[in-house]
Scaffold this motif. Structure first.
Motif, short mmCIF file in Angstrom:
data_model
loop_
_atom_site.label_atom_id
_atom_site.label_comp_id
_atom_site.label_asym_id
_atom_site.label_seq_id
_atom_site.Cartn_x
_atom_site.Cartn_y
_atom_site.Cartn_z
N SER A 53 0.82 -1.22 0.00
CA SER A 53 0.00 0.00 0.00
C SER A 53 0.85 1.26 0.00
O SER A 53 0.50 2.24 -0.64
N TYR A 64 -8.21 7.93 -4.55
CA TYR A 64 -9.01 6.95 -3.81
C TYR A 64 -8.83 7.18 -2.31
O TYR A 64 -8.31 6.33 -1.59
N SER A 67 -9.82 4.64 0.70
CA SER A 67 -9.04 3.45 1.04
C SER A 67 -8.10 3.83 2.19
O SER A 67 -7.50 4.90 2.18
N TRP A 69 -5.08 3.81 3.20
CA TRP A 69 -3.67 3.64 2.84
C TRP A 69 -2.77 3.76 4.06
O TRP A 69 -1.89 2.93 4.29
N LEU A 102 -12.00 -3.97 1.77
CA LEU A 102 -10.92 -3.52 0.90
C LEU A 102 -11.00 -4.12 -0.50
O LEU A 102 -10.51 -3.54 -1.46
N PRO A 105 -13.05 -2.13 -3.60
CA PRO A 105 -12.39 -0.90 -4.05
C PRO A 105 -11.04 -1.16 -4.74
O PRO A 105 -10.71 -0.47 -5.71
N LEU A 106 -10.29 -2.14 -4.27
CA LEU A 106 -9.01 -2.43 -4.91
C LEU A 106 -9.21 -3.02 -6.30
O LEU A 106 -8.46 -2.72 -7.22
#
Length: 117
Positions: A53, A64, A67, A69, A102, A105-106
């Motif tokens: 990440s 994004y 997310s 991170w 997760l 979205p990834l």
């Protein structure tokens, strides 16, 4: 700058999330805590998630912002550098509450970024 393309890093995150799920899906918290091999494998996957990440370009991360991170990297830092502070109950909650959201979205991130240079 990493020699590994960020798209592969994104795939590394997804693979690590899947690995954690496969190792823990049938366990209770107590079984997880008592299985040193599983705990170490899961913590390694958390390290992979965090390292991958933090190697996603900032421009992509900025597009994004929902997310987590920074949190992914923070978990990596604790597992790798402050391993003596790892709270397995918190790791268990993270596995069940924070990792599943997760995935979509990834997956969407890569699909969206494939159409851009």
């Amino acid at each position: 700058m990493s020699s590994r393309d960020w798209r592969l890093r994104r795939q590394d995150i997804l693979k690590a999330v899947e690995g954690i799920h496969q190792r823990t899906a049938t366990l209770t918290l107590e079984e997880f805590e008592s299985n040193d091999t599983i705990v170490k494998a899961v913590l390694f996957d958390f390290i992979v998630i965090g390292e991958a990440s933090r190697n996603i370009p900032m421009a992509i991360q900025a597009r994004y912002p929902h997310s987590p991170w920074r949190l992914m990297n923070d978990m990596r830092n604790i597992a790798a550098h402050e391993y003596f502070r790892v709270n397995l109950t918190l790791a268990w909650r993270t596995i069940h509450n924070n990792l599943p959201p997760l995935i979509a979205p990834l997956q969407q991130l890569l699909a969206a970024e494939l159409v851009e240079p």
